[in-house]
Design a protein around this motif. Structure first.
Motif, PDB file in Angstrom:
ATOM      1  N   GLY A 106      51.041  -1.068 -10.733  1.00  0.00           N
ATOM      2  CA  GLY A 106      50.539  -0.943 -12.320  1.00  0.00           C
ATOM      3  C   GLY A 106      49.225  -1.390 -12.754  1.00  0.00           C
ATOM      4  N   GLU A 107      48.657  -2.122 -11.740  1.00  0.00           N
ATOM      5  CA  GLU A 107      47.255  -2.767 -12.287  1.00  0.00           C
ATOM      6  C   GLU A 107      46.181  -1.894 -11.731  1.00  0.00           C
ATOM      7  N   PRO A 108      45.253  -1.557 -12.740  1.00  0.00           N
ATOM      8  CA  PRO A 108      44.260  -0.705 -12.423  1.00  0.00           C
ATOM      9  C   PRO A 108      43.051  -1.377 -11.690  1.00  0.00           C
ATOM     10  N   VAL A 109      42.748  -1.139 -10.398  1.00  0.00           N
ATOM     11  CA  VAL A 109      41.726  -1.706  -9.632  1.00  0.00           C
ATOM     12  C   VAL A 109      40.781  -0.620  -8.978  1.00  0.00           C
ATOM     13  N   MET A 110      39.705  -1.129  -8.406  1.00  0.00           N
ATOM     14  CA  MET A 110      38.649  -0.278  -7.646  1.00  0.00           C
ATOM     15  C   MET A 110      38.877  -0.819  -6.243  1.00  0.00           C
ATOM     16  N   LEU A 181      25.453  -8.423  -0.569  1.00  0.00           N
ATOM     17  CA  LEU A 181      25.739  -9.826  -0.756  1.00  0.00           C
ATOM     18  C   LEU A 181      25.445 -10.601  -1.920  1.00  0.00           C
ATOM     19  N   LYS A 182      23.915 -10.218  -2.295  1.00  0.00           N
ATOM     20  CA  LYS A 182      23.478 -10.702  -3.612  1.00  0.00           C
ATOM     21  C   LYS A 182      24.268 -10.174  -4.732  1.00  0.00           C
ATOM     22  N   GLU A 183      24.557  -8.878  -4.925  1.00  0.00           N
ATOM     23  CA  GLU A 183      25.109  -8.296  -5.721  1.00  0.00           C
ATOM     24  C   GLU A 183      26.589  -8.713  -6.306  1.00  0.00           C
ATOM     25  N   MET A 184      27.448  -8.957  -4.837  1.00  0.00           N
ATOM     26  CA  MET A 184      28.617  -9.385  -5.091  1.00  0.00           C
ATOM     27  C   MET A 184      29.188 -10.736  -5.797  1.00  0.00           C
ATOM     28  N   PHE A 185      28.002 -11.555  -5.485  1.00  0.00           N
ATOM     29  CA  PHE A 185      27.993 -12.842  -5.806  1.00  0.00           C
ATOM     30  C   PHE A 185      28.108 -12.882  -7.661  1.00  0.00           C
ATOM     31  N   MET A 186      27.534 -11.960  -8.170  1.00  0.00           N
ATOM     32  CA  MET A 186      27.226 -12.014  -9.404  1.00  0.00           C
ATOM     33  C   MET A 186      28.237 -10.782 -10.102  1.00  0.00           C
ATOM     34  N   LEU A 187      29.185 -10.087  -9.728  1.00  0.00           N
ATOM     35  CA  LEU A 187      30.040  -9.384 -10.411  1.00  0.00           C
ATOM     36  C   LEU A 187      30.982 -10.074 -11.183  1.00  0.00           C
ATOM     37  N   LYS A 188      31.049  -9.586 -12.440  1.00  0.00           N
ATOM     38  CA  LYS A 188      31.650 -10.175 -13.624  1.00  0.00           C
ATOM     39  C   LYS A 188      33.175 -10.020 -13.427  1.00  0.00           C
ATOM     40  N   VAL A 189      33.696  -9.161 -12.387  1.00  0.00           N
ATOM     41  CA  VAL A 189      35.220  -8.895 -12.634  1.00  0.00           C
ATOM     42  C   VAL A 189      35.751  -9.606 -11.320  1.00  0.00           C
ATOM     43  N   PRO A 190      36.981  -9.885 -11.278  1.00  0.00           N
ATOM     44  CA  PRO A 190      37.865 -10.572 -10.194  1.00  0.00           C
ATOM     45  C   PRO A 190      37.466  -9.543  -8.663  1.00  0.00           C
ATOM     46  N   VAL A 191      37.096 -10.119  -7.686  1.00  0.00           N
ATOM     47  CA  VAL A 191      37.090  -9.625  -6.374  1.00  0.00           C
ATOM     48  C   VAL A 191      37.836 -10.195  -5.390  1.00  0.00           C
ATOM     49  N   ILE A 192      38.564  -9.535  -4.792  1.00  0.00           N
ATOM     50  CA  ILE A 192      39.592  -9.721  -3.643  1.00  0.00           C
ATOM     51  C   ILE A 192      39.271  -9.173  -2.701  1.00  0.00           C
ATOM     52  N   CYS A 193      39.069  -9.929  -1.350  1.00  0.00           N
ATOM     53  CA  CYS A 193      38.544  -9.323   0.078  1.00  0.00           C
ATOM     54  C   CYS A 193      39.741  -9.657   1.043  1.00  0.00           C
ATOM     55  N   VAL A 194      40.059  -8.793   1.811  1.00  0.00           N
ATOM     56  CA  VAL A 194      41.052  -8.943   2.710  1.00  0.00           C
ATOM     57  C   VAL A 194      40.818  -8.396   4.304  1.00  0.00           C
ATOM     58  N   VAL A 195      40.762  -9.163   5.354  1.00  0.00           N
ATOM     59  CA  VAL A 195      40.434  -8.550   6.513  1.00  0.00           C
ATOM     60  C   VAL A 195      41.692  -8.216   7.189  1.00  0.00           C
ATOM     61  N   ASP A 211      36.223 -13.530  -4.813  1.00  0.00           N
ATOM     62  CA  ASP A 211      36.816 -14.795  -5.430  1.00  0.00           C
ATOM     63  C   ASP A 211      37.968 -15.428  -4.522  1.00  0.00           C
ATOM     64  N   ARG A 212      38.775 -14.429  -3.824  1.00  0.00           N
ATOM     65  CA  ARG A 212      39.790 -14.631  -2.839  1.00  0.00           C
ATOM     66  C   ARG A 212      39.417 -13.914  -1.754  1.00  0.00           C
ATOM     67  N   VAL A 213      39.117 -14.599  -0.533  1.00  0.00           N
ATOM     68  CA  VAL A 213      38.945 -13.869   0.765  1.00  0.00           C
ATOM     69  C   VAL A 213      40.180 -14.342   1.633  1.00  0.00           C
ATOM     70  N   PHE A 214      40.991 -13.099   1.850  1.00  0.00           N
ATOM     71  CA  PHE A 214      42.116 -13.488   2.819  1.00  0.00           C
ATOM     72  C   PHE A 214      42.254 -12.883   4.183  1.00  0.00           C
ATOM     73  N   MET A 215      42.769 -13.075   5.177  1.00  0.00           N
ATOM     74  CA  MET A 215      42.854 -12.588   6.487  1.00  0.00           C
ATOM     75  C   MET A 215      44.412 -12.175   6.839  1.00  0.00           C
ATOM     76  N   LEU A 287      48.463  -8.759  -6.231  1.00  0.00           N
ATOM     77  CA  LEU A 287      48.838  -8.998  -7.546  1.00  0.00           C
ATOM     78  C   LEU A 287      49.024 -10.465  -7.798  1.00  0.00           C
ATOM     79  N   GLU A 288      49.524 -11.186  -6.926  1.00  0.00           N
ATOM     80  CA  GLU A 288      49.574 -12.703  -7.299  1.00  0.00           C
ATOM     81  C   GLU A 288      48.000 -13.430  -7.473  1.00  0.00           C
ATOM     82  N   SER A 289      47.056 -13.074  -6.843  1.00  0.00           N
ATOM     83  CA  SER A 289      45.775 -13.189  -6.883  1.00  0.00           C
ATOM     84  C   SER A 289      45.193 -12.893  -8.321  1.00  0.00           C
ATOM     85  N   LEU A 290      45.384 -11.549  -8.497  1.00  0.00           N
ATOM     86  CA  LEU A 290      44.982 -10.864  -9.790  1.00  0.00           C
ATOM     87  C   LEU A 290      45.364 -11.690 -11.034  1.00  0.00           C
TER      88      LEU A 290
END
Length: 318
Positions: A106-110, A181-195, A211-215, A287-290
């Motif tokens: 139910g959470e809208p994301v990109m 790399l440069k632009e992602m540091f300055m994004l105003k929205v939450p960013v979650i990355c998963v390997v 903001d959160r990087v998981f593997m 969802l927990e991280s968001l």
């Protein structure tokens, strides 16, 4: 038919024995309930023993398992809705990176991720999950679009590296990754990355500043693959296992070195054994991280994000 890796062959042998026993029992109308239960117990015990003592190289093998879920599999299993967006508005659409607006729980994301292929035709079309510069520019375009509409960003990383071809370099591969790399540091929205599979070199890092990087448990993340490291140091691929051990590339190593924020456990046997369970575990972590990140102001998120990456690799001497 399930694909077994070399170190899984003892499990395969027992599972084949069990299948044969059940088949013969059905054909001859014989009750083998007790024997099959004993064999099933042995299989579970052996699987736990093997997967609780995996070497770094075995985890690398699991990260490349042909049945492992890819970005599109996770999108299908996790997302209530998904609208794919194409093109970088400069050169073309790069099929190695896919992305679009979605809803997760139910959470809208990109959602943006690297995509490999299941068969030869798909692998060629997806360029084996190795993005060209236009792939990274497409990813950045979608991130900026997400920022415009205040949508959190989720990136799924699974690549053997950015495409190293001459044409990619001519179109500015290094610049495209560096700009991300440069632009992602300055994004105003939450960013979650998963390997979710392989996290190799700048090809992975180009969509991995968050903001959160998981593997996932059986993945790897490094500047170079064990095979290439072995080739450089020993002039041969034969030492890839030693290289994987020395490079500290597993999820456990990354967490210990404070290069990631957490590990998402996989079903016993690996993510490929149960796609649905793995997708549910990943969805829950996202969802927990968001929920946590949405409580922070954009300024606080950006500041924390920059500090986190700036502190990596810093050594303090007394």
């Amino acid at each position: 038919m399930r694909t077994y890796l070399d170190f899984e062959k003892p499990i395969a042998e027992l599972e084949n024995k069990l299948a044969e026993m059940i088949k013969l029992a059905d054909e001859n109308k014989v009750d083998v309930t007790e024997a099959s239960k004993s064999l099933e117990s042995s299989i579970v015990k052996l699987r736990d023993e093997i997967f609780n003592n995996l070497t770094p190289w075995q985890r690398v093998q699991l990260s490349r398992h042909p049945d492992r879920p890819y970005t599109l599999d996770y999108i299908e299993l996790m997302c209530d809705e998904f609208i794919e967006l194409h093109g970088d508005r400069q050169v073309r659409d790069d099929p190695a990176i896919i992305g679009g607006f979605a809803k997760i729980g139910g959470e809208p994301v990109m959602i943006i991720g690297q995509q490999k292929g299941r068969n030869t035709k798909q692998r060629q079309y997806r360029n084996f999950g190795m993005p060209n510069p236009e792939g990274y520019r497409k990813a950045l375009r979608l991130m900026k679009l997400a920022e415009k509409f205040n949508r959190p960003i989720v990136t799924l990383i699974d690549t053997p590296g950015a495409f190293p071809g001459l044409e990619a370099e001519e179109r500015g591969q290094g610049e495209a990754i560096a700009r991300n790399l440069k632009e992602m540091f300055m994004l105003k929205v939450p960013v979650i990355c998963v390997v979710i599979g392989e996290g190799a070199s700048g090809g992975a890092l180009g969509i991995a500043i968050g903001d959160r990087v998981f593997m996932l448990e059986n993945t790897w993340y490094s500047v170079i693959s064990p095979e290439n490291c072995s080739t450089i140091l020993w002039r041969s691929w034969d030492y890839k296992e030693q290289a994987a051990e020395a490079m500290k590339i597993t999820s456990g190593d990354m967490l210990e070195l404070k290069l990631i924020d957490g590990i998402i456990r996989e079903p016993v046997g690996g993510a490929h054994v149960n796609h649905e369970e793995m997708a549910e575990l990943l969805k829950s972590k996202i969802l927990e991280s968001l929920k946590t990140l949405s409580k922070m102001s954009p300024e606080k998120r950006i500041s924390t994000r920059i500090d986190k990456f700036s502190n990596m690799g810093v050594v303090l001497e007394k």
